[in-house]
Enzyme design. Structure first.
Site, PDB file in Angstrom:
ATOM      1  CB  CYS A  66      -0.915  -0.006   1.220  1.00  0.00           C
ATOM      2  SG  CYS A  66      -1.936   1.488   1.360  1.00  0.00           S
ATOM      3  CB  CYS A  79      -1.885  -0.227   4.782  1.00  0.00           C
ATOM      4  SG  CYS A  79      -3.440  -0.709   4.014  1.00  0.00           S
ATOM      5  CB  THR A 127     -12.925   0.204  -0.276  1.00  0.00           C
ATOM      6  OG1 THR A 127     -13.465  -0.712   0.694  1.00  0.00           O
ATOM      7  CG2 THR A 127     -12.314   1.383   0.460  1.00  0.00           C
ATOM      8  CG  ASP A 139      -9.244  -8.633  -1.629  1.00  0.00           C
ATOM      9  OD1 ASP A 139      -8.235  -8.613  -2.361  1.00  0.00           O
ATOM     10  OD2 ASP A 139      -9.171  -8.708  -0.376  1.00  0.00           O
ATOM     11  NE  ARG A 141      -5.980  -7.591  -0.898  1.00  0.00           N
ATOM     12  CZ  ARG A 141      -6.173  -6.925   0.236  1.00  0.00           C
ATOM     13  NH1 ARG A 141      -5.163  -6.279   0.806  1.00  0.00           N
ATOM     14  NH2 ARG A 141      -7.358  -6.908   0.812  1.00  0.00           N
TER      15      ARG A 141
END
Length: 208
Positions: A66, A79, A127, A139, A141
């Site tokens: 981040c 973060c 978000t 997301d 990831r």
């Protein structure tokens, strides 16, 4: 419970290879920094302190890149504060590892993250909604990647510093045993209250 939109089809376990390592002195002690390269592109890091071969489960933090929080001290997220807190804990323990995955913006990249910020500011959306408005998954990831990196270092049992159940699932999918989950609460402020609430409600983050 985790929102269904975050339960994307699990990718195959990524292949990584270690390409470099060096000493990295920090404010929290001296680490060895390992550089890893994915077969299909992508670069990631592991910061290691102490003896990885010791029998006790290793203290571990899995951290997604981040830039705005880690390097520019943004208060829109937690973060940077979590990164510092995790490194401090590892330094105090004298043994542990921080896996730094270069998966900026929940996997959508830095510039798209800035675009998502703008949507949040202008439209009042969260978000998750901003990422989806840009055509991305909530997301994207891959946390199993961190498990693959840990196993390549010979680590198969960990004490994991996390509030995110998806990190636990990813490591276990890669064959890493989580002996204990340790909450990591840091960086809460007036600017990121809605952000943290979204993580709890839509991703099931455990802010105990």
């Amino acid at each position: 419970m985790m929102d269904d939109r975050s339960r994307d089809r699990q990718p195959a376990l990524a292949e990584v290879r270690q390409v470099a390592h060096a000493l990295l002195p920090t404010a929290w002690g001296e680490f060895i920094i390992y550089g890893f390269e994915q077969t299909r592109g992508g670069e990631h890091l592991a910061l290691v302190m102490g003896d990885l071969a010791a029998e006790a489960a290793l203290l571990v933090r899995v951290h997604s890149e981040c830039l705005t929080g880690d390097a520019l001290f943004s208060r829109r997220c937690d973060c940077g504060a979590q990164l510092a807190a995790a490194m401090e804990r590892i330094g105090e323990a004298g043994r542990g590892a921080l896996i730094y995955l270069r998966q900026e913006g929940r996997g959508i990249g830095l510039l798209n993250k800035i675009r998502a910020y703008r949507l949040q500011d202008e439209q009042g959306i969260d978000t998750v909604e901003a990422n989806e408005a840009l055509g991305f998954a909530a997301d994207a990831r891959d946390y199993a990647l961190a498990g693959t990196i840990l196993r390549s270092l010979g680590v198969i049992r960990v004490r994991l510093m996390t509030n995110n159940p998806r990190k636990m699932e990813g490591l276990m999918r890669a064959g890493v045993e989580i002996v204990e989950r340790l909450p990591l609460l840091a960086g809460h402020n007036a600017h990121n209250h809605a952000y943290l609430s979204t993580k709890a409600i839509k991703f099931g983050h455990l802010f105990d």
